[in-house]
Scaffold this active site. Structure first.
Site, PDB file in Angstrom:
ATOM      1  N   THR A 208       4.430  14.897  -7.607  1.00  0.00           N
ATOM      2  CA  THR A 208       5.409  15.003  -8.612  1.00  0.00           C
ATOM      3  C   THR A 208       5.231  13.551  -9.481  1.00  0.00           C
ATOM      4  O   THR A 208       5.263  13.632 -10.730  1.00  0.00           O
ATOM      5  CB  THR A 208       6.807  14.720  -7.961  1.00  0.00           C
ATOM      6  OG1 THR A 208       7.184  15.820  -7.450  1.00  0.00           O
ATOM      7  CG2 THR A 208       7.848  14.668  -9.248  1.00  0.00           C
TER       8      THR A 208
ATOM      9  N   SER B  73       1.833  17.769  -2.553  1.00  0.00           N
ATOM     10  CA  SER B  73       1.838  17.207  -1.322  1.00  0.00           C
ATOM     11  C   SER B  73       1.888  18.505  -0.146  1.00  0.00           C
ATOM     12  O   SER B  73       1.465  18.244   0.830  1.00  0.00           O
ATOM     13  CB  SER B  73       2.443  15.930  -0.761  1.00  0.00           C
ATOM     14  OG  SER B  73       3.596  16.251  -0.640  1.00  0.00           O
TER      15      SER B  73
ATOM     16  N   THR C  83       5.511  13.391  -2.437  1.00  0.00           N
ATOM     17  CA  THR C  83       6.340  12.544  -1.631  1.00  0.00           C
ATOM     18  C   THR C  83       6.836  13.551  -0.155  1.00  0.00           C
ATOM     19  O   THR C  83       7.115  12.911   0.844  1.00  0.00           O
ATOM     20  CB  THR C  83       7.777  12.247  -2.168  1.00  0.00           C
ATOM     21  OG1 THR C  83       8.379  13.414  -2.521  1.00  0.00           O
ATOM     22  CG2 THR C  83       7.535  11.118  -2.975  1.00  0.00           C
ATOM     23  N   ASP C  84       6.337  14.741  -0.228  1.00  0.00           N
ATOM     24  CA  ASP C  84       6.797  15.569   0.807  1.00  0.00           C
ATOM     25  C   ASP C  84       5.940  15.222   2.213  1.00  0.00           C
ATOM     26  O   ASP C  84       6.560  15.472   3.203  1.00  0.00           O
ATOM     27  CB  ASP C  84       6.546  17.214   0.413  1.00  0.00           C
ATOM     28  CG  ASP C  84       7.488  17.519  -0.670  1.00  0.00           C
ATOM     29  OD1 ASP C  84       8.621  16.971  -1.060  1.00  0.00           O
ATOM     30  OD2 ASP C  84       7.317  18.686  -1.150  1.00  0.00           O
TER      31      ASP C  84
END
Ligand SMILES: NC(=O)C[C@H](N)C(=O)O
Length: 322
Positions: free
Chosen positions: A14, A57, A90-91
């Protein structure tokens, strides 16, 4: 004063996506907005920029993690960088950060960051987090602390940090331990330091490790199906202090007979799974069956450690005691 050289590796996520004003859909752009913006960051350090891939990610696999390790080691071998910052979705950020923590041997700061809001959203946190991360990476106190995760003014260790919220900018937390430092307007302050470092020199990631979560009423069907797959290891997020429903015992036995290592963590995100309970499926029973208890890692990180451990020829039992 001469500026420090920092290697910045953009990988996607993102932090380098944009929101489509018409549909509201957040997607990778065909250019990386951060590569443009990093020109504004030149006052902090001399930035060497790499963009080996541009992936959300959830598309990241251990192959990309290994690629990042190789890029970092390549620059470090030349001896011309003082630190590394990686921008990442971030995942799965915590998995990449922990992978690098376990496999890159260095005292230099390696900082992983991301964003919860894309580059053109109001309150976008990407550029801010990138600036904070570079400020951490140039800081002498950031040395010898392993891989760090910096978002929302907080500095966390790769080992302890986890994504705790689907959308909030304060999503990254270290349950039960807290951050080890903060980023302020006037400087970077560390208030804790990790007490240990681990290093596993691996060249490949070739093993298949599965992660599953236990639940009330769980039986052996999934475990028996896993036994019939070509797997090298299994991580189970067990109940509470490290227990499983008794109907899973048949499946556990089938896996241990096939010598497939099983690592147990807790699905509770605070505390450590241990061999405490003596009932059927209790931790004591599981330990007697050869299950390995992990020392407080969450499921996804225990999976990364098992993947790496299986390549390293070290005793899996021992590495999970560290
Ligand atoms: N905030 C983010 O970066 C989430 C995004 N789905 C990713 O991990 O790529």
């Amino acid at each position: 004063m001469e500026k420090k050289k920092i290697l910045v590796i953009h990988t996607g996520g993102t932090i380098s996506m944009s929101e489509d004003a018409a549909t509201g859909s957040v997607k990778p752009t065909d250019y990386n907005p951060l590569t443009e913006k990093t020109k504004e960051l030149l006052s902090l350090a001399e930035l060497l920029i790499e963009e080996p891939f541009h992936l959300p990610s959830p598309h990241i696999t251990p192959k990309e993690m290994l690629k990042l390790k190789e890029i970092i080691e390549g620059y470090m071998a030349k001896g011309d960088i003082c630190g590394v910052v990686i921008t990442h979705g971030t995942d799965t950020l915590e998995e990449t950060a922990y992978f690098l923590d376990l496999t890159v041997k260095t005292s230099l700061p390696i900082v992983v960051t991301g964003a919860m809001r894309s580059s053109n959203e109001i309150g976008s946190d990407g550029l801010y987090n990138l600036i904070s991360s570079i400020r951490v990476a140039v800081c002498n106190e950031a040395k010898d602390k392993g891989v760090l995760v910096v978002l929302n003014d907080e500095i966390h260790t790769a080992e302890n940090v986890t994504k705790t919220h689907t959308s909030n900018v304060s999503t990254f937390q270290s349950p039960q331990y807290g951050p080890i430092g903060i980023v302020t307007k006037r400087g970077v302050l560390f208030h804790h330091a990790p007490t240990k470092r681990e290093y596993y020199p691996i060249k490949v990631v070739s093993k298949r490790v599965i992660l599953i979560k236990a639940h009330a009423g769980m039986d052996s069907s999934l475990l028996l199906a896993i036994r019939d797959l070509d797997v090298d290891g299994l991580v189970i997020e067990a109940l509470g202090q490290g227990n499983l429903p008794p109907a899973t015992i048949q499946g556990i036995k089938a896996l241990t007979e096939k010598k497939i290592p099983i690592v147990l963590v807790s699905r509770s995100f605070n505390g450590i799974a241990q061999d405490v309970y003596g009932y059927d499926g209790g931790g004591k029973h599981l330990k007697e069956m050869g299950i390995i208890f992990s020392n407080g890692l969450n499921g996804q990180k225990a999976r990364i450690k098992l993947l790496i451990g299986l390549e390293s020829e070290q005793s899996i039992e021992k590495i999970f005691q560290l």
